[in-house]
Design an enzyme around this catalytic site. Structure first.
Site, mmCIF file in Angstrom:
data_model
loop_
_atom_site.group_PDB
_atom_site.id
_atom_site.type_symbol
_atom_site.label_atom_id
_atom_site.label_comp_id
_atom_site.label_asym_id
_atom_site.label_seq_id
_atom_site.Cartn_x
_atom_site.Cartn_y
_atom_site.Cartn_z
ATOM 1 N N GLY A 8 16.814 -0.284 12.346
ATOM 2 C CA GLY A 8 16.508 1.052 12.433
ATOM 3 C C GLY A 8 15.183 0.980 13.378
ATOM 4 N NE ARG A 36 18.033 5.707 17.932
ATOM 5 C CZ ARG A 36 16.816 6.568 18.188
ATOM 6 N NH1 ARG A 36 16.978 7.166 19.140
ATOM 7 N NH2 ARG A 36 15.744 6.577 17.287
ATOM 8 C CG ASP A 52 26.737 -0.118 12.009
ATOM 9 O OD1 ASP A 52 25.921 0.587 10.942
ATOM 10 O OD2 ASP A 52 27.902 0.474 11.990
ATOM 11 C CE1 TYR A 141 15.515 10.144 3.891
ATOM 12 C CE2 TYR A 141 13.970 11.654 2.640
ATOM 13 C CZ TYR A 141 14.205 10.472 3.480
ATOM 14 O OH TYR A 141 13.236 9.706 3.930
HETATM 15 P P1 NAD Z 1 14.281 7.607 12.334
HETATM 16 O O1 NAD Z 1 15.128 8.712 12.078
HETATM 17 O O2 NAD Z 1 12.970 7.830 13.401
HETATM 18 O O3 NAD Z 1 14.888 6.209 12.545
HETATM 19 C C1 NAD Z 1 15.821 5.851 12.132
HETATM 20 C C2 NAD Z 1 16.535 4.762 12.896
HETATM 21 O O4 NAD Z 1 17.741 4.112 12.003
HETATM 22 C C3 NAD Z 1 17.080 5.388 14.237
HETATM 23 O O5 NAD Z 1 16.449 4.697 15.187
HETATM 24 C C4 NAD Z 1 18.433 5.203 13.965
HETATM 25 O O6 NAD Z 1 19.015 5.001 15.052
HETATM 26 C C5 NAD Z 1 18.613 3.889 13.153
HETATM 27 N N1 NAD Z 1 19.915 4.010 12.425
HETATM 28 C C6 NAD Z 1 20.667 4.993 11.943
HETATM 29 N N2 NAD Z 1 21.852 4.413 11.313
HETATM 30 C C7 NAD Z 1 21.644 3.177 11.695
HETATM 31 C C8 NAD Z 1 22.652 1.808 11.317
HETATM 32 N N3 NAD Z 1 23.993 2.500 10.755
HETATM 33 N N4 NAD Z 1 22.216 0.858 11.685
HETATM 34 C C9 NAD Z 1 21.120 0.704 12.390
HETATM 35 N N5 NAD Z 1 20.511 1.528 12.688
HETATM 36 C C10 NAD Z 1 20.469 2.699 12.173
HETATM 37 O O7 NAD Z 1 13.542 7.347 10.755
HETATM 38 P P2 NAD Z 1 11.855 6.865 10.600
HETATM 39 O O8 NAD Z 1 11.128 8.078 10.269
HETATM 40 O O9 NAD Z 1 11.542 5.625 11.252
HETATM 41 O O10 NAD Z 1 12.081 6.333 9.125
HETATM 42 C C11 NAD Z 1 12.339 4.984 8.707
HETATM 43 C C12 NAD Z 1 12.397 4.818 7.252
HETATM 44 O O11 NAD Z 1 11.403 5.317 6.387
HETATM 45 C C13 NAD Z 1 13.539 5.735 6.558
HETATM 46 O O12 NAD Z 1 14.176 5.027 5.252
HETATM 47 C C14 NAD Z 1 13.234 6.981 5.966
HETATM 48 O O13 NAD Z 1 13.473 7.437 5.143
HETATM 49 C C15 NAD Z 1 11.744 6.459 5.603
HETATM 50 N N6 NAD Z 1 10.524 7.342 5.532
HETATM 51 C C16 NAD Z 1 10.092 8.086 6.584
HETATM 52 C C17 NAD Z 1 9.401 9.162 6.814
HETATM 53 C C18 NAD Z 1 8.771 9.659 7.865
HETATM 54 O O14 NAD Z 1 8.046 10.485 7.785
HETATM 55 N N7 NAD Z 1 9.217 9.371 8.951
HETATM 56 C C19 NAD Z 1 8.858 9.573 5.233
HETATM 57 C C20 NAD Z 1 9.362 8.646 4.409
HETATM 58 C C21 NAD Z 1 10.358 7.654 4.488
HETATM 59 N N1 SER Z 2 9.485 12.817 6.164
HETATM 60 C C1 SER Z 2 10.708 12.474 5.697
HETATM 61 C C2 SER Z 2 11.298 13.731 5.865
HETATM 62 O O1 SER Z 2 11.006 14.960 5.971
HETATM 63 C C3 SER Z 2 10.177 12.466 4.018
HETATM 64 O O2 SER Z 2 10.971 11.334 3.637
HETATM 65 O O3 SER Z 2 12.642 13.688 5.564
#
Ligand code: NAD
Ligand code: SER
Length: 314
Positions: A8, A36, A52, A141
Site C-alpha cells: 500500500g 496500483r 496485491d 473499518y
Molecule cells: P490510503 O487509502 O491512502 O492508501 C492505501 C493504499 O493501499 C492505496 O495506495 C491502495 O492502492 C492500496 N491497496 C488497497 N488494496 C490493496 C491490495 N489488495 N494490495 C495492495 N495494496 C492495496 O491509506 P493510508 O492513509 O495511507 O493508510 C495506510 C494504513 O494506515 C491503513 O491501514 C489505514 O487504516 C491506517 N490509518 C490511516 C490513517 C490516516 O489518517 N491516513 C489513520 C489511521 C490508520
Molecule cells: N483517518 C482514518 C479514517 O478516517 C482513521 O483511521 O478512516
C-alpha cells in the site's frame, strides 16, 4: 531492519514513509509495492513492484526476492469508503493482513501494521481514551482494525512473529491525497484554503478528533520498529496522538495565514456519526513510556509548514 517491503506504498502514508525509510536505510533496501501503479517520485527513487497483498504466494515470492526482513503493511480500505462498501473493507483489510502475517511467519519477518482510533466506539470513554478500554466499534473499518490488532497479537504469542503497531489518529499531510477516511476534511481544508480561499466541511464545526501531522506519524512508525522489543508491553496498537482538532479550531489557525479564508458546513450525517463514535482526546502515555514517543509538531507549526509548502507549489 535492513531489507524492507511496504504494501500500500502509494497511499497517503506510504508515499511519505517510502521517502523516509529510503533516506534512513538506503534506496535499494526499501521495496515499495501497491496494487496500483506508484508515482514517478516513488518509482524514480528506488525499487517498486505491483503487488496485491491479498495474494499470499505473490507476497511470499516478492518477500524472498527482495531478501525482506521487515514488512510495513499499509494496504487497507479506510473508514468512509469502508462504510459505502463494508464487504470490500472486510475482504481487503482482513485478507491482506492474514496473507502478510502468514508470509512473516514462514519467512521470519517483522511486521508493522497500523491500527486506528476507529477501534473505539460509542461506549468508549471519549476524553483521554485509555490504552486499554472498551473496544466496540460501529464501523466495518473499526471491526477490521480490532480484529487486526488481535490477529497481530496472536501471531506474536503463538508463532513469535515480531508484530508491532500504533493506533494512528487522523493524519494530516499535503502530498498524496487521503484515501477515503472520516478525517480527510483536515487534509482537504488546507488544499482548498490555498487554492480557493474557502472550504465546505462535511463534519460539524465542533466535532473534535485526535490528529497528527504526517512527519510525526512517520517518525512514530519507524521509532516503534526500531524500539527495544523487551520494553514493549502493548506491542500491537499503541495509542498515539499529537493534537485534538475540530473544523472551527483548524479554520481559525488557517485564518492567521490567510485572513480572507472562509469555512462553511455541509454536514454529511453518515461521516458525522462515524466521527461522533470515536474519541475526542487520547491518552498515549503507554507509547511515551515504552518507546519514548513524543510528537514534534503542534497545530501552529503544522499549519505554518503546510501553508508555506502548498503556497510554493500552487
Ligand atoms: P490510503 O487509502 O491512502 O492508501 C492505501 C493504499 O493501499 C492505496 O495506495 C491502495 O492502492 C492500496 N491497496 C488497497 N488494496 C490493496 C491490495 N489488495 N494490495 C495492495 N495494496 C492495496 O491509506 P493510508 O492513509 O495511507 O493508510 C495506510 C494504513 O494506515 C491503513 O491501514 C489505514 O487504516 C491506517 N490509518 C490511516 C490513517 C490516516 O489518517 N491516513 C489513520 C489511521 C490508520
Ligand atoms: N483517518 C482514518 C479514517 O478516517 C482513521 O483511521 O478512516
Amino acid at each position: 531492519m535492513k531489507r524492507i517491503l511496504i504494501t500500500g506504498a502509494g497511499g497517503q502514508i506510504g508515499s511519505e514513509l517510502v521517502t523516509s525509510l529510503r533516506k534512513r536505510y538506503g534506496a535499494d533496501a526499501v521495496l515499495a509495492t501497491d496494487i496500483r501503479p506508484l508515482s514517478n517520485a516513488v518509482c524514480d527513487s528506488g525499487p517498486t513492484a505491483i503487488l496485491d497483498a491479498q495474494d499470499q504466494d505473490a507476497v511470499a515470492q516478492t518477500t524472498v526476492e527482495h531478501g525482506t526482513d521487515t514488512i510495513f503493511h499499509l494496504a487497507a480500505i479506510l473508514s468512509a469508503v469502508g462504510e459505502t462498501n463494508p464487504g470490500l473493507a472486510y475482504k481487503i483489510n482482513m485478507g491482506t493482513l492474514h496473507s502478510v502475517l502468514e508470509v512473516a511467519r514462514l519467512k521470519k519477518c517483522s511486521v508493522f501494521t497500523p491500527s486506528s482510533i476507529a477501534v473505539f466506539g460509542p461506549a468508549t470513554p471519549k476524553e483521554n481514551t485509555p490504552q486499554n478500554t472498551v473496544m466496540r466499534p460501529t464501523t466495518m473499518y473499526g471491526v477490521t482494525k480490532v480484529a487486526g490488532e488481535l490477529l497481530c497479537d496472536y501471531y506474536h504469542k503463538k508463532y513469535g512473529v515480531d508484530t508491532r503497531g500504533v493506533r494512528y489518529p487522523g493524519l494530516i499531510s499535503y502530498g498524496t491525497p487521503p484515501g477515503g477516511g472520516t478525517t480527510d476534511w483536515a487534509v482537504d481544508i488546507f488544499a482548498q484554503a490555498v487554492r480557493k480561499n474557502s472550504y465546505s466541511c462535511f463534519l460539524k464545526e465542533g466535532t473534535t478528533l485526535p490528529m497528527m501531522y504526517m512527519p510525526d506519524a512517520i517518525e512514530a512508525s519507524i521509532q516503534l520498529m526500531e524500539a527495544d522489543p523487551a520494553k514493549l508491553v502493548h506491542r500491537n496498537a499503541f495509542n498515539v496522538t499529537a493534537m485534538h482538532l475540530n473544523p472551527q479550531t483548524l479554520a481559525k489557525e488557517i485564518k492567521k495565514h490567510i485572513p480572507t479564508f472562509k469555512i462553511e458546513y455541509e454536514v454529511d450525517q453518515n461521516l458525522e456519526s462515524i466521527a461522533q463514535s470515536w474519541p475526542r482526546t487520547i491518552d498515549d502515555s503507554a507509547a511515551r513510556l515504552e518507546w519514548g514517543w513524543s510528537p514534534k509538531y503542534d497545530l501552529a507549526d503544522m499549519t505554518e509548514e503546510i501553508i508555506t509548502e502548498l503556497s510554493r507549489s500552487t
